[in-house]
Design a protein around this motif. Structure first.
Motif, short mmCIF file in Angstrom:
data_model
loop_
_atom_site.label_atom_id
_atom_site.label_comp_id
_atom_site.label_asym_id
_atom_site.label_seq_id
_atom_site.Cartn_x
_atom_site.Cartn_y
_atom_site.Cartn_z
N ILE A 48 27.73 36.65 37.17
CA ILE A 48 28.64 35.84 37.98
C ILE A 48 29.33 36.72 39.02
CG2 ILE A 48 30.61 34.25 37.93
CD1 ILE A 48 28.16 33.30 36.34
N LEU A 49 29.46 36.22 40.23
CA LEU A 49 30.24 36.91 41.26
C LEU A 49 31.56 36.16 41.44
CD1 LEU A 49 30.09 39.23 43.45
CD2 LEU A 49 29.68 37.36 45.08
N ASN A 50 32.68 36.84 41.16
CA ASN A 50 34.00 36.26 41.39
C ASN A 50 34.53 36.75 42.73
OD1 ASN A 50 34.10 34.89 38.89
ND2 ASN A 50 34.71 36.77 37.85
N VAL A 51 34.91 35.81 43.58
CA VAL A 51 35.34 36.11 44.94
C VAL A 51 36.82 35.79 45.11
CG1 VAL A 51 34.90 35.70 47.39
CG2 VAL A 51 33.02 35.53 45.75
N TYR A 52 37.53 36.67 45.83
CA TYR A 52 38.97 36.53 46.03
C TYR A 52 39.30 36.59 47.52
CZ TYR A 52 38.93 37.99 41.12
OH TYR A 52 38.68 38.10 39.77
N ASP A 53 40.22 35.75 47.95
CA ASP A 53 40.76 35.85 49.30
C ASP A 53 41.74 37.03 49.35
OD1 ASP A 53 39.60 33.62 50.73
OD2 ASP A 53 40.80 32.31 49.46
N MET A 54 41.72 37.76 50.47
CA MET A 54 42.62 38.91 50.61
C MET A 54 43.53 38.82 51.84
SD MET A 54 40.37 42.25 49.54
CE MET A 54 41.75 43.31 49.94
N PHE A 55 43.31 37.83 52.70
CA PHE A 55 44.08 37.78 53.94
C PHE A 55 44.35 36.33 54.29
CE2 PHE A 55 44.50 39.25 58.56
CZ PHE A 55 45.62 40.03 58.30
N TRP A 56 45.54 36.05 54.79
CA TRP A 56 45.95 34.67 55.05
C TRP A 56 45.06 33.97 56.07
CZ3 TRP A 56 47.26 33.29 60.01
CH2 TRP A 56 47.56 34.33 60.90
N PRO A 105 49.29 41.25 44.54
CA PRO A 105 49.86 40.03 45.11
C PRO A 105 49.07 39.46 46.29
CG PRO A 105 51.17 41.94 45.71
CD PRO A 105 50.20 42.40 44.68
N GLN A 106 48.31 40.30 46.99
CA GLN A 106 47.57 39.80 48.15
C GLN A 106 46.24 39.15 47.77
OE1 GLN A 106 47.89 42.95 47.34
NE2 GLN A 106 46.10 44.18 47.85
N PHE A 107 45.86 39.25 46.47
CA PHE A 107 44.60 38.69 46.02
C PHE A 107 44.79 37.26 45.50
CE2 PHE A 107 44.11 43.22 45.77
CZ PHE A 107 42.79 43.48 46.13
N LYS A 108 43.91 36.37 45.92
CA LYS A 108 43.94 34.99 45.46
C LYS A 108 42.53 34.58 45.07
CE LYS A 108 45.14 30.26 46.83
NZ LYS A 108 45.61 29.39 47.95
N PHE A 109 42.36 34.17 43.81
CA PHE A 109 41.03 33.77 43.36
C PHE A 109 40.50 32.62 44.20
CE2 PHE A 109 38.36 31.01 40.65
CZ PHE A 109 37.29 31.86 40.49
N LYS A 110 39.25 32.75 44.66
CA LYS A 110 38.64 31.73 45.52
C LYS A 110 37.60 30.91 44.77
CE LYS A 110 35.89 31.28 49.78
NZ LYS A 110 36.73 30.20 50.38
N GLU A 111 36.58 31.58 44.23
CA GLU A 111 35.52 30.86 43.54
C GLU A 111 34.62 31.81 42.76
OE1 GLU A 111 32.32 29.20 46.01
OE2 GLU A 111 33.26 30.20 47.73
N SER A 112 33.85 31.23 41.83
CA SER A 112 32.85 31.98 41.08
C SER A 112 31.47 31.45 41.46
CB SER A 112 33.06 31.80 39.57
OG SER A 112 34.25 32.41 39.14
#
Length: 214
Positions: A48-56, A105-112
């Protein structure tokens, strides 16, 4: 090549594969060729690849396939990732899958995303990551040329013979044409919180050994 999204609301040098137990890591369907007395642990494990947003700005640009993303490869209940630090040893680290809070704090889970399957065992995977560590040192991290997504892409290819989706690391490709993009990204983002904790433990352990040996 398509990748299967997973619904979840929770928020160098190629390793020498001859050193590991199972060599069928290229997403082949071998169920018909398994003998009756074959080890049942040969059952394929999802990669599984877990992807996170890092920038607004991702909120506005991700629909265009452009964004600043962090990623980690999840297998056997552990997520493996890579980050930067100023020391000449490994920048790889482990976290609980999809634990964005442990990244910073700058990381936000996006999708797997389901990338494929592997027949490597849990121990094999840990050995593979360890073998990649010398090529993914903390002081070799580069936002554009050698980042967490490059690490995940290489690990994914070893585990299941498939690359991660190109949009995850598209920013790195774009930087060849838009070099000022790199200047947007704060340098402190290089080292996720989980890697800082691992780093502190390593440094403390080394200092203790130095004291004991002196």
């Amino acid at each position: 090549m398509s990748y299967q999204p997973i619904n979840n609301s929770q928020g160098g040098n190629q390793p020498n594969l001859c050193n590991f137990s199972f060599l069928n890591c290229f997403n082949q369907n071998t169920s018909s060729s398994h003998s009756e007395d074959e080890d049942p642990r040969m059952a394929q494990e999802p990669v599984i690849l877990n992807v996170y947003d890092m920038f607004w700005t991702n909120e506005y640009t991700s629909s265009l396939g452009i964004g600043v993303f962090h990623s980690g490869v999840e297998v056997y209940g552990t997520e493996y990732a890579y980050g930067g630090h100023p020391f000449p040893f490994s920048g790889t680290f482990e976290i609980v899958p999809r634990d964005a809070e442990n990244l910073g704090p700058q990381f936000k889970f996006k999708e797997s995303l389901h990338i494929g399957f592997t027949d490597f065992t849990d121990e094999d995977v840990k050995n593979i990551v360890e073998s990649m560590s010398s090529d993914y040192r903390g002081d070799k991290y580069h936002l554009i040329n050698r980042n967490c997504n490059h690490f995940c892409n290489e690990l994914s290819k070893v585990l299941c013979g498939r690359e991660i989706p190109s949009w995850v690391n598209r920013l790195a490709s774009m930087s060849n044409y838009l070099p000022f993009i790199e200047k947007w990204l704060p340098k402190e983002w290089l080292t996720p919180v989980a890697l800082e904790h691992s780093l502190e433990t390593s440094i403390s352990h080394d200092e203790t050994n130095d004291i004991q040996s002196s």
